[in-house]
Enzyme design. Sequence first.
Site, PDB file in Angstrom:
ATOM      1  CB  CYS A 153      -5.814  -0.500   4.420  1.00  0.00           C
ATOM      2  SG  CYS A 153      -5.458   0.163   2.778  1.00  0.00           S
ATOM      3  CB  CYS A 199      -0.916   0.006   1.233  1.00  0.00           C
ATOM      4  SG  CYS A 199      -2.061   1.425   1.249  1.00  0.00           S
ATOM      5  NE  ARG A 252      -0.886   5.182   8.646  1.00  0.00           N
ATOM      6  CZ  ARG A 252      -2.174   5.068   8.930  1.00  0.00           C
ATOM      7  NH1 ARG A 252      -2.598   5.334  10.153  1.00  0.00           N
ATOM      8  NH2 ARG A 252      -3.040   4.692   8.011  1.00  0.00           N
ATOM      9  CG  HIS A 265      -1.740  -1.113   5.869  1.00  0.00           C
ATOM     10  ND1 HIS A 265      -2.294  -0.111   6.636  1.00  0.00           N
ATOM     11  CD2 HIS A 265      -1.868  -0.707   4.590  1.00  0.00           C
ATOM     12  CE1 HIS A 265      -2.724   0.859   5.845  1.00  0.00           C
ATOM     13  NE2 HIS A 265      -2.479   0.536   4.606  1.00  0.00           N
ATOM     14  CG  ASP A 273      -0.801   4.095   5.235  1.00  0.00           C
ATOM     15  OD1 ASP A 273       0.071   4.646   5.942  1.00  0.00           O
ATOM     16  OD2 ASP A 273      -2.009   4.052   5.553  1.00  0.00           O
TER      17      ASP A 273
HETATM   18 CO    CO Z   1      -3.455   1.263   3.001  1.00  0.00          CO
END
Ligand code: CO
Length: 220
Positions: A101, A42, A46, A98, A44
């Site tokens: 998400c 992803c 993080r 994750h 993302d």
């Molecule tokens: Co995500």
Amino acid sequence: MDGLKRMFANNRAWAAEMTRRSPRFFQDLSELQEPEFLWIGCADSRVPANEIVGMRPGELFVHRNVANIVSHTDFNCLSVIQYAVEALKVRHIIVCGHYGCGGVIAAQKNKRLGLIDNWLRHVQDVQEKYRGVLSPITDEAERQDRLCELNVIEQAVNVCQTTVVQQAWRAGQDLTVHGWIYRLNDGLLHDLGLCVSSDEGLADYYNVTHGIDHWPVPRG
Ligand code: CO
């Protein structure tokens, strides 16, 4: 120092430290990349791929997009897979989602966010496919977690079904596809138990008509 200046300062310090530890590090890397792994994760912020698995530059070939989706018509992702498998000869492809998400949650809640709704439609397709599994779960957080896991499984299966991976298996290439998930609040990775190295292996794990035969249970 503002954020952008800090990035350059950090970069200078990092390059100096890497060179101090291994004087030929950048020179060697610039001449050859031989990653053993393709990571599809992803976007993302993080979930930084290299960092969470302790891999150095050169060790991980990476593709990231919102909600780690592998669509059969996404030539960006398909090109990454082709290059990784045919040119770099990676031995493992890891689809890593994750929990928590934002893309998966937006899809589950049918949020209207604009253009991205079309992309997240792929996650809604997963949700609809597994309606029978997801609807009985009354706890919302748990239902979100399950959809995050199922999305990983479905996208990993999509990797297995690409022409590139199918062709590699037919040619006897050593290539395994994995489905993993990362938990934001403890920083730990879990193996969802999808580990497929052949078409027969895929059939054992996955019934194309009905989806997964075994509920994904995070291992390790
Ligand atoms: Co995500």
